[in-house]
Scaffold this active site. Structure first.
Site, PDB file in Angstrom:
ATOM      1  N   TYR A 145       0.849  -1.202   0.000  1.00 21.09           N
ATOM      2  CA  TYR A 145       0.000   0.000   0.000  1.00 21.09           C
ATOM      3  C   TYR A 145       0.877   1.242   0.000  1.00 21.09           C
ATOM      4  O   TYR A 145       1.814   1.328   0.776  1.00 21.09           O
ATOM      5  CB  TYR A 145      -0.914   0.017   1.240  1.00 21.09           C
ATOM      6  CG  TYR A 145      -2.368   0.066   0.817  1.00 21.09           C
ATOM      7  CD1 TYR A 145      -2.886   1.226   0.246  1.00 21.09           C
ATOM      8  CD2 TYR A 145      -3.182  -1.050   0.923  1.00 21.09           C
ATOM      9  CE1 TYR A 145      -4.205   1.264  -0.203  1.00 21.09           C
ATOM     10  CE2 TYR A 145      -4.490  -1.017   0.484  1.00 21.09           C
ATOM     11  CZ  TYR A 145      -4.991   0.149  -0.076  1.00 21.09           C
ATOM     12  OH  TYR A 145      -6.285   0.176  -0.523  1.00 21.09           O
ATOM     13  N   GLU A 185      -0.373   4.920  -0.594  1.00 21.04           N
ATOM     14  CA  GLU A 185      -1.103   6.170  -0.854  1.00 21.04           C
ATOM     15  C   GLU A 185      -0.154   7.357  -0.739  1.00 21.04           C
ATOM     16  O   GLU A 185       0.674   7.427   0.172  1.00 21.04           O
ATOM     17  CB  GLU A 185      -2.254   6.325   0.155  1.00 21.04           C
ATOM     18  CG  GLU A 185      -3.431   5.444  -0.181  1.00 21.04           C
ATOM     19  CD  GLU A 185      -4.598   5.617   0.792  1.00 21.04           C
ATOM     20  OE1 GLU A 185      -4.455   6.361   1.775  1.00 21.04           O
ATOM     21  OE2 GLU A 185      -5.642   4.989   0.555  1.00 21.04           O
ATOM     22  N   ASP A 233      -6.642  13.668 -25.203  1.00 15.96           N
ATOM     23  CA  ASP A 233      -6.797  12.278 -24.763  1.00 15.96           C
ATOM     24  C   ASP A 233      -6.240  11.382 -25.875  1.00 15.96           C
ATOM     25  O   ASP A 233      -6.914  11.104 -26.866  1.00 15.96           O
ATOM     26  CB  ASP A 233      -8.272  11.970 -24.494  1.00 15.96           C
ATOM     27  CG  ASP A 233      -8.488  10.556 -23.973  1.00 15.96           C
ATOM     28  OD1 ASP A 233      -7.523   9.756 -24.015  1.00 15.96           O
ATOM     29  OD2 ASP A 233      -9.610  10.248 -23.530  1.00 15.96           O
ATOM     30  N   THR A 270      -4.245   6.145 -21.837  1.00 15.61           N
ATOM     31  CA  THR A 270      -4.125   4.802 -21.285  1.00 15.61           C
ATOM     32  C   THR A 270      -2.712   4.321 -21.606  1.00 15.61           C
ATOM     33  O   THR A 270      -2.002   4.906 -22.424  1.00 15.61           O
ATOM     34  CB  THR A 270      -5.119   3.820 -21.926  1.00 15.61           C
ATOM     35  OG1 THR A 270      -4.860   3.765 -23.331  1.00 15.61           O
ATOM     36  CG2 THR A 270      -6.565   4.251 -21.695  1.00 15.61           C
ATOM     37  N   LYS A 287      -2.877   0.486 -24.924  1.00 20.12           N
ATOM     38  CA  LYS A 287      -3.303   0.386 -26.328  1.00 20.12           C
ATOM     39  C   LYS A 287      -2.049   0.380 -27.202  1.00 20.12           C
ATOM     40  O   LYS A 287      -1.246  -0.534 -27.060  1.00 20.12           O
ATOM     41  CB  LYS A 287      -4.318   1.484 -26.627  1.00 20.12           C
ATOM     42  CG  LYS A 287      -5.585   1.317 -25.741  1.00 20.12           C
ATOM     43  CD  LYS A 287      -6.642   2.382 -25.948  1.00 20.12           C
ATOM     44  CE  LYS A 287      -7.803   2.170 -24.979  1.00 20.12           C
ATOM     45  NZ  LYS A 287      -8.819   3.241 -25.070  1.00 20.12           N
ATOM     46  N   ARG A 339      -2.644  -2.608 -18.366  1.00 22.76           N
ATOM     47  CA  ARG A 339      -3.856  -1.787 -18.291  1.00 22.76           C
ATOM     48  C   ARG A 339      -3.668  -0.741 -17.214  1.00 22.76           C
ATOM     49  O   ARG A 339      -3.519  -1.062 -16.036  1.00 22.76           O
ATOM     50  CB  ARG A 339      -5.076  -2.649 -17.967  1.00 22.76           C
ATOM     51  CG  ARG A 339      -5.279  -3.812 -18.926  1.00 22.76           C
ATOM     52  CD  ARG A 339      -6.689  -4.353 -18.859  1.00 22.76           C
ATOM     53  NE  ARG A 339      -7.555  -3.485 -19.610  1.00 22.76           N
ATOM     54  CZ  ARG A 339      -7.728  -3.551 -20.929  1.00 22.76           C
ATOM     55  NH1 ARG A 339      -7.079  -4.451 -21.639  1.00 22.76           N
ATOM     56  NH2 ARG A 339      -8.528  -2.720 -21.543  1.00 22.76           N
TER      57      ARG A 339
HETATM   58  C1  LIG Z   1      -9.762   3.635 -24.217  1.00 29.15           C
HETATM   59  C2  LIG Z   1     -10.043   5.072 -24.023  1.00 29.15           C
HETATM   60  C3  LIG Z   1     -10.344   5.611 -22.765  1.00 29.15           C
HETATM   61  C4  LIG Z   1     -10.684   4.777 -21.547  1.00 29.15           C
HETATM   62  O1  LIG Z   1      -9.803   3.879 -21.140  1.00 29.15           O
HETATM   63  P1  LIG Z   1     -10.244   2.689 -20.144  1.00 29.15           P
HETATM   64  O2  LIG Z   1      -8.925   2.216 -19.682  1.00 29.15           O
HETATM   65  O3  LIG Z   1     -11.004   1.722 -20.976  1.00 29.15           O
HETATM   66  O4  LIG Z   1     -11.058   3.293 -19.055  1.00 29.15           O
HETATM   67  C5  LIG Z   1     -10.469   6.988 -22.649  1.00 29.15           C
HETATM   68  N1  LIG Z   1     -10.326   7.774 -23.710  1.00 29.15           N
HETATM   69  C6  LIG Z   1     -10.068   7.301 -24.938  1.00 29.15           C
HETATM   70  C7  LIG Z   1      -9.923   8.238 -26.084  1.00 29.15           C
HETATM   71  C8  LIG Z   1      -9.934   5.924 -25.144  1.00 29.15           C
HETATM   72  O5  LIG Z   1      -9.701   5.470 -26.359  1.00 29.15           O
END
Ligand SMILES: *Cc1c(COP(=O)(O)O)cnc(C)c1O
Length: 422
Positions: A56, A58, A202, A228, A231, A237
């Protein structure tokens, strides 16, 4: 296979172990075209499954609420330094549990419930968390949404500017989940500045392309970069928020204690490894090959008569409108799955069909590129897709079975990173 790979798991819980083993086989044998997925390396897998899990912590490195952080602090500081170096930013927070909580932290940092926020509409290719109605971000905030032009499927920057100046949103999100074209971060930045909005890029889908120099970077344009890590960036993740120094405190406070408790240290370790891998010349080559493969696949699909939203792709992703093939997206996606080709059905801009039964299929090249497939393979991939879609329209199951055998054959020649050799 699994007993030797996961001996303790197989002994303790053979039922669960059998599910994992089956998933290993599935990921090895299928052609995975979901553009938000990838294969992480064995090193990332190992880092993500360590005893760091037991701790932990925090707070942030050097400022924790629990003792015994000698090693955890080094892990997190290393991930942060690597993120800053790779993306050329002042500040990085590597603690968000995933992309959606990362974006929620951005709202917490810069807006109050009821404030106006702006993002791309979900059916146009945006993400739920950019203020779409069914998301908390669209019910706790007043979401106003932009889209793409009906004639060419491209973002209409004049319309974005008009909407931003009329609505003066606290936050503007750019980026999305089904955008096959380059995002003009400079254009969004000048709109956000004029409107007095915080600009959030994003880049969840394209972070790996940015890291590898295959898509322009938002670092000089956005107030905050949200991404994220799982991807195109090919990590575990998780997610990161990056920003200029002036926003560092607000972002950190929003993630913890604003939204989250203890960070997932095993994930932080996996992120650190993925960022190290992404800084290598081989990853630059990977990112460029992802794009080259997508362009080759798009060209091969166009040759076979498919309609592609915006007419093609600049990145890793292709959005196919199947209306002219006489088959719905979901029917096609399920048929492709039976043919060993894994995709997701997706709305296309101005889709006359319902979101749960839309007209399109979304595909991408991050996973097949991680296996070593090149542009030379893309005509064969397009052929399989074309044959499977036609088979779906005709209900020709044997044709799908034949494609599946061919797919399995090719996949056997290109073992995936992180998976046992099948
Ligand atoms: C995949 C994605 C997210 C969210 O990611 P999670 O890990 O699935 O919560 C947010 N914004 C965009 C543009 C995404 O492609």
């Amino acid at each position: 296979m699994s007993a030797s790979r996961h001996p303790a798991l197989s002994a303790t819980d053979p039922e669960l172990a059998s599910f994992v083993a089956a998933e290993e086989v599935l990921q090895a044998q299928t052609l995975r075209l979901i553009p938000s997925e990838n294969y992480v390396s064995a090193a990332v897998l190992e880092a993500s499954g360590t005893v760091l899990q037991n701790k932990y912590s925090e707070g942030y490195p050097g400022r924790r609420y629990y003792e015994g952080q000698q090693n955890i602090d080094r892990v997190e500081a290393l991930a942060v330094e690597r993120a800053k170096g790779l993306f050329g930013v002042d500040h990085a927070n590597v603690q968000p549990y995933s992309g959606s909580p990362a974006n929620l932290a951005v709202y917490l940092a810069f807006a109050k419930p009821g404030d106006t926020v702006m993002g791309m509409a979900l059916p146009m290719g945006g993400h739920l968390t950019h203020g779409w109605g069914v998301s908390a971000t669209g019910s706790w905030f007043r979401g106003v949404q932009y889209g793409v032009r009906p004639d060419n499927g491209l973002i209409d920057y004049d319309a974005v500017r008009e909407l931003a100046l009329a609505e003066r949103p606290k936050i503007i999100f750019c980026g999305g989940t089904a955008l096959p074209r380059t995002i003009d971060f400079a254009a969004f930045a000048s709109i956000a500045e004029e409107a007095g909005s915080v600009l959030v890029a994003d880049v969840a889908h394209i972070a790996g392309l940015i890291a590898g120099g295959a898509h322009p970077s938002p670092a000089d344009h956005a107030d905050v970069i949200s991404t994220t890590t799982h991807k195109t960036l090919r990590g575990p993740r998780g997610a990161m928020l990056m920003c200029r120094e002036e926003h560092a405190k607000a972002i950190d406070k929003a993630v913890f204690p604003g939204l989250q408790g203890g960070p997932h240290n095993q994930t932080t370790a996996g992120i650190a490894v993925a960022l190290h891998e992404a800084a290598q010349p081989s990853f630059t080559a990977y990112a460029h090959t992802v794009v080259a493969n997508a362009k080759a696949l798009a060209a091969a699909l166009l040759e076979r008569g498919f309609d592609l939203v915006s007419g093609g792709t600049d990145n890793h992703l292709i959005l196919m409108d199947l209306t002219s093939r006489g088959v719905a997206g979901k029917v096609a996606a399920k048929a492709l799955d039976r043919a060993g080709i894994v995709v997701n059905y997706n709305t296309v801009p101005f889709d006359p069909r319902k979101p749960f039964d839309p007209s399109g299929v979304r595909i991408g090249t991050p996973s097949l590129t991680s296996r070593g497939l090149t542009a030379a393979h893309m005509p064969a991939v397009a052929d399989w897709i074309s044959r499977a879609v036609d088979a779906a329209a005709k209900g020709d199951e044997p044709a799908l079975g034949a494609i599946r055998a061919e797919v399995t054959d090719l996949m056997a020649a290109f073992p995936a990173p992180g998976l046992p050799l099948s």
